[in-house]
Scaffold this motif. Structure first.
Motif, PDB file in Angstrom:
ATOM      1  N   THR A 274      28.560 -51.583 -24.714  1.00 22.42           N
ATOM      2  CA  THR A 274      28.938 -52.662 -25.618  1.00 22.42           C
ATOM      3  C   THR A 274      28.280 -52.367 -26.962  1.00 22.42           C
ATOM      4  O   THR A 274      27.494 -51.415 -27.082  1.00 22.42           O
ATOM      5  CB  THR A 274      28.403 -54.024 -25.114  1.00 22.42           C
ATOM      6  OG1 THR A 274      26.970 -53.931 -25.068  1.00 22.42           O
ATOM      7  CG2 THR A 274      28.940 -54.384 -23.750  1.00 22.42           C
ATOM      8  N   PHE A 275      28.553 -53.215 -27.940  1.00 17.52           N
ATOM      9  CA  PHE A 275      27.891 -53.038 -29.240  1.00 17.52           C
ATOM     10  C   PHE A 275      26.372 -53.018 -29.054  1.00 17.52           C
ATOM     11  O   PHE A 275      25.675 -52.162 -29.601  1.00 17.52           O
ATOM     12  CB  PHE A 275      28.296 -54.178 -30.176  1.00 17.52           C
ATOM     13  CG  PHE A 275      27.661 -54.091 -31.537  1.00 17.52           C
ATOM     14  CD1 PHE A 275      28.212 -53.294 -32.523  1.00 17.52           C
ATOM     15  CD2 PHE A 275      26.490 -54.779 -31.816  1.00 17.52           C
ATOM     16  CE1 PHE A 275      27.607 -53.188 -33.766  1.00 17.52           C
ATOM     17  CE2 PHE A 275      25.883 -54.681 -33.049  1.00 17.52           C
ATOM     18  CZ  PHE A 275      26.449 -53.885 -34.027  1.00 17.52           C
ATOM     19  N   ASP A 276      25.861 -53.953 -28.238  1.00 22.58           N
ATOM     20  CA  ASP A 276      24.410 -54.057 -28.050  1.00 22.58           C
ATOM     21  C   ASP A 276      23.854 -52.873 -27.262  1.00 22.58           C
ATOM     22  O   ASP A 276      22.800 -52.339 -27.605  1.00 22.58           O
ATOM     23  CB  ASP A 276      24.062 -55.364 -27.329  1.00 22.58           C
ATOM     24  CG  ASP A 276      24.412 -56.572 -28.179  1.00 22.58           C
ATOM     25  OD1 ASP A 276      24.150 -56.520 -29.382  1.00 22.58           O
ATOM     26  OD2 ASP A 276      24.957 -57.547 -27.643  1.00 22.58           O
ATOM     27  N   SER A 277      24.545 -52.475 -26.191  1.00 24.47           N
ATOM     28  CA  SER A 277      23.966 -51.412 -25.352  1.00 24.47           C
ATOM     29  C   SER A 277      24.011 -50.062 -26.061  1.00 24.47           C
ATOM     30  O   SER A 277      23.201 -49.181 -25.774  1.00 24.47           O
ATOM     31  CB  SER A 277      24.665 -51.344 -23.989  1.00 24.47           C
ATOM     32  OG  SER A 277      25.971 -50.862 -24.107  1.00 24.47           O
ATOM     33  N   ARG A 278      24.943 -49.905 -27.008  1.00 25.84           N
ATOM     34  CA  ARG A 278      24.959 -48.645 -27.771  1.00 25.84           C
ATOM     35  C   ARG A 278      23.685 -48.489 -28.602  1.00 25.84           C
ATOM     36  O   ARG A 278      23.283 -47.389 -28.943  1.00 25.84           O
ATOM     37  CB  ARG A 278      26.186 -48.594 -28.696  1.00 25.84           C
ATOM     38  CG  ARG A 278      27.434 -48.114 -27.980  1.00 25.84           C
ATOM     39  CD  ARG A 278      28.548 -47.838 -28.946  1.00 25.84           C
ATOM     40  NE  ARG A 278      28.972 -49.023 -29.659  1.00 25.84           N
ATOM     41  CZ  ARG A 278      30.102 -49.131 -30.317  1.00 25.84           C
ATOM     42  NH1 ARG A 278      30.924 -48.124 -30.376  1.00 25.84           N
ATOM     43  NH2 ARG A 278      30.430 -50.237 -30.938  1.00 25.84           N
ATOM     44  N   LEU A 279      23.074 -49.631 -28.923  1.00 22.58           N
ATOM     45  CA  LEU A 279      21.834 -49.571 -29.712  1.00 22.58           C
ATOM     46  C   LEU A 279      20.640 -49.146 -28.865  1.00 22.58           C
ATOM     47  O   LEU A 279      19.655 -48.640 -29.394  1.00 22.58           O
ATOM     48  CB  LEU A 279      21.516 -50.953 -30.312  1.00 22.58           C
ATOM     49  CG  LEU A 279      22.419 -51.483 -31.412  1.00 22.58           C
ATOM     50  CD1 LEU A 279      21.989 -52.891 -31.800  1.00 22.58           C
ATOM     51  CD2 LEU A 279      22.362 -50.571 -32.620  1.00 22.58           C
ATOM     52  N   VAL A 280      20.713 -49.390 -27.562  1.00 23.20           N
ATOM     53  CA  VAL A 280      19.501 -49.162 -26.758  1.00 23.20           C
ATOM     54  C   VAL A 280      19.604 -47.973 -25.803  1.00 23.20           C
ATOM     55  O   VAL A 280      18.574 -47.351 -25.509  1.00 23.20           O
ATOM     56  CB  VAL A 280      19.090 -50.430 -25.957  1.00 23.20           C
ATOM     57  CG1 VAL A 280      18.862 -51.609 -26.871  1.00 23.20           C
ATOM     58  CG2 VAL A 280      20.080 -50.767 -24.882  1.00 23.20           C
ATOM     59  N   ALA A 281      20.803 -47.646 -25.293  1.00 24.69           N
ATOM     60  CA  ALA A 281      20.891 -46.620 -24.237  1.00 24.69           C
ATOM     61  C   ALA A 281      20.283 -45.278 -24.657  1.00 24.69           C
ATOM     62  O   ALA A 281      19.450 -44.719 -23.922  1.00 24.69           O
ATOM     63  CB  ALA A 281      22.339 -46.464 -23.786  1.00 24.69           C
ATOM     64  N   PRO A 282      20.644 -44.733 -25.827  1.00 26.57           N
ATOM     65  CA  PRO A 282      20.040 -43.442 -26.197  1.00 26.57           C
ATOM     66  C   PRO A 282      18.526 -43.530 -26.389  1.00 26.57           C
ATOM     67  O   PRO A 282      17.801 -42.585 -26.098  1.00 26.57           O
ATOM     68  CB  PRO A 282      20.743 -43.092 -27.520  1.00 26.57           C
ATOM     69  CG  PRO A 282      21.987 -43.912 -27.526  1.00 26.57           C
ATOM     70  CD  PRO A 282      21.634 -45.176 -26.803  1.00 26.57           C
ATOM     71  N   ARG A 283      18.060 -44.686 -26.842  1.00 26.02           N
ATOM     72  CA  ARG A 283      16.606 -44.834 -27.058  1.00 26.02           C
ATOM     73  C   ARG A 283      15.867 -44.903 -25.724  1.00 26.02           C
ATOM     74  O   ARG A 283      14.774 -44.369 -25.582  1.00 26.02           O
ATOM     75  CB  ARG A 283      16.339 -46.091 -27.898  1.00 26.02           C
ATOM     76  CG  ARG A 283      16.927 -45.968 -29.307  1.00 26.02           C
ATOM     77  CD  ARG A 283      16.786 -47.247 -30.084  1.00 26.02           C
ATOM     78  NE  ARG A 283      15.405 -47.617 -30.283  1.00 26.02           N
ATOM     79  CZ  ARG A 283      14.989 -48.855 -30.531  1.00 26.02           C
ATOM     80  NH1 ARG A 283      15.870 -49.845 -30.599  1.00 26.02           N
ATOM     81  NH2 ARG A 283      13.720 -49.117 -30.705  1.00 26.02           N
TER      82      ARG A 283
ATOM     83  N   VAL B  56      21.356 -38.267 -21.841  1.00 26.13           N
ATOM     84  CA  VAL B  56      22.199 -39.439 -22.115  1.00 26.13           C
ATOM     85  C   VAL B  56      23.631 -38.992 -22.343  1.00 26.13           C
ATOM     86  O   VAL B  56      23.871 -37.972 -22.989  1.00 26.13           O
ATOM     87  CB  VAL B  56      21.673 -40.250 -23.331  1.00 26.13           C
ATOM     88  CG1 VAL B  56      21.663 -39.422 -24.608  1.00 26.13           C
ATOM     89  CG2 VAL B  56      22.495 -41.515 -23.550  1.00 26.13           C
ATOM     90  N   VAL B  57      24.567 -39.727 -21.750  1.00 19.56           N
ATOM     91  CA  VAL B  57      25.990 -39.507 -22.021  1.00 19.56           C
ATOM     92  C   VAL B  57      26.586 -40.870 -22.342  1.00 19.56           C
ATOM     93  O   VAL B  57      26.474 -41.803 -21.545  1.00 19.56           O
ATOM     94  CB  VAL B  57      26.738 -38.905 -20.808  1.00 19.56           C
ATOM     95  CG1 VAL B  57      28.214 -38.689 -21.159  1.00 19.56           C
ATOM     96  CG2 VAL B  57      26.111 -37.593 -20.358  1.00 19.56           C
ATOM     97  N   MET B  58      27.196 -40.988 -23.512  1.00 21.71           N
ATOM     98  CA  MET B  58      27.853 -42.245 -23.881  1.00 21.71           C
ATOM     99  C   MET B  58      29.367 -42.049 -23.784  1.00 21.71           C
ATOM    100  O   MET B  58      29.850 -40.942 -23.604  1.00 21.71           O
ATOM    101  CB  MET B  58      27.471 -42.656 -25.300  1.00 21.71           C
ATOM    102  CG  MET B  58      25.977 -42.887 -25.511  1.00 21.71           C
ATOM    103  SD  MET B  58      25.268 -44.132 -24.408  1.00 21.71           S
ATOM    104  CE  MET B  58      25.931 -45.656 -25.117  1.00 21.71           C
TER     105      MET B  58
END
Ligand SMILES: Cc1cc2nc3c(=O)[nH]c(=O)nc-3n(C[C@H](O)[C@H](O)[C@H](O)COP(=O)(O)OP(=O)(O)OC[C@H]3O[C@@H](n4cnc5c(N)ncnc54)[C@H](O)[C@@H]3O)c2cc1C
Length: 323
Positions: A100-109, A118-120
């Motif tokens: 989601t918009f929010d999880s894109r901010l945290v998953a790579p970090r 990490v794979v998005m």
């Protein structure tokens, strides 16, 4: 080291299950079954209603819950710290997050903090020869990429193409409260969501009327808003007109904006670039208005109007209002 496979969710401001939870749980369960490991669900922040029932339905072994006053706003820095500490305690082999918009901010970090890959943009995750095969989209959805991943990895899953499917037999998930220490975590990045209207969020709107550069001028964005209002929907926009300040970024549809899946999407003066289509290709019916009969948008549209949106939009608004 645990072999568990963890679905991690955090979703501010929603009633009910987090976005994409059932779809990603379905994918995760199939992978966990193929690998012969537990599927656990890590819930960050206040636990939404329906988590227990959905966990049982999807064969989850443990519901791991982290709650803390600092998680009230689910700010990215605090979420990253919480998941990092969880990984330190549980050492999951795979962490799946609904993208989601929010999880894109945290998953790579999170991946960087715990030393994982990490794979998005993943659309499929399957068991390989002792490894995990991840299929993801790239270049705004134009290309499919396959990754063979070994070792711990964080995977951001795009849930739109997935269908939820219950486990053959439900489980009796064990609830575990996970203790973490977030006292020293400072919020350096705050997510500011501008309320765009009293209606639904753009991602959840049933009707979206979106405008692009074909509107010619900022003041003509009003024509898009008028038709959206007449249809009881919401106004969307392509990125260039957001960049030019014709409307704010809460209206931007596409790869770097909102992913919509409405019943009706009207694209006015939008060329149909792949980065825009990522955000509206899941619409049930797409209507395109464009002066260029060869515009790419017509490849996706069920209904096409070759014409000037400055004339067509007001005519449609008038017709909808019964004028
Ligand atoms: C990494 C990256 C991410 C991106 N993310 C996004 C994103 O999230 N969302 C997004 O939208 N874009 C995104 N883009 C930009 C994208 O590639 C396109 O440039 C953009 O979508 C084009 O916007 P547009 O269709 O409004 O403008 P244009 O491509 O300029 O198209 C305007 C269209 O209007 C038509 N037109 C002109 N006059 C009229 C008229 N009077 N009546 C009707 N039609 C008319 C033209 O024929 C043309 O087809 C991204 C690009 C990159 C590189």
């Amino acid at each position: 080291m645990s072999n568990s496979l963890v679905f991690c969710s955090f979703d501010a401001g929603r009633d009910g299950l987090p976005a994409g939870a059932e779809e990603v749980l379905t994918l995760a369960r199939k992978l966990a079954t193929a690998r012969g490991v537990d599927l656990d669900w890590l819930v960050i922040g206040a636990q939404p209603s329906g988590v227990e029932a959905a966990a049982a339905k999807h064969g989850v072994a443990h519901i791991d819950h982290i709650d803390d006053p600092k998680l009230a706003e689910l700010e990215p820095d605090v979420v990253v710290a919480a998941v990092q500490q969880y990984c330190g305690q549980q050492s999951p082999a795979l962490l799946l997050i609904s993208q989601t918009f929010d999880s894109r901010l945290v998953a790579p970090r999170i991946a960087a903090r715990v030393g994982a890959g990490v794979v998005m943009n993943a659309i499929d995750v399957a068991s390989g020869d002792g490894e995990v095969k991840v299929t993801a989209t790239a270049y705004g959805g134009d290309t499919r990429v396959e990754y063979d991943v070994a070792g711990p990895v964080v995977i951001g899953v795009v849930s739109d193409p997935l269908l939820p499917e219950a486990a053959a037999s439900p489980s009796a998930p064990e609830a575990r409260s996970i203790a973490v220490d977030l006292a020293g975590v400072d919020e350096r990045i705050r997510t500011v969501q501008k309320a765009s209207s009293d209606g639904p969020r753009l991602e959840e709107a049933q009707i979206v009327v979106a405008g692009g550069r074909g509107l010619q001028d900022a003041e003509n964005y009003q024509l898009v808003e008028d038709l959206a209002a007449a249809l009881g929907g919401m106004a969307g926009a392509s990125r260039p007109i957001v960049d030019d300040g014709w409307t704010d970024s809460s209206h931007q549809v596409g790869l770097t904006g909102k992913i919509t899946r409405p019943v009706l999407y009207v694209a006015a003066g939008i060329s149909g670039a792949s980065q825009h289509m990522v955000g509206c290709a899941a619409a049930k019916t797409l209507v395109a208005i464009n002066t260029d009969g060869d515009a790419a948008i017509f490849k996706y549209a069920q209904y096409g109007i070759v014409g000037d949106c400055l004339e067509v939009l007001p005519a449609l608004t008038k017709a909808v209002k019964g004028g």
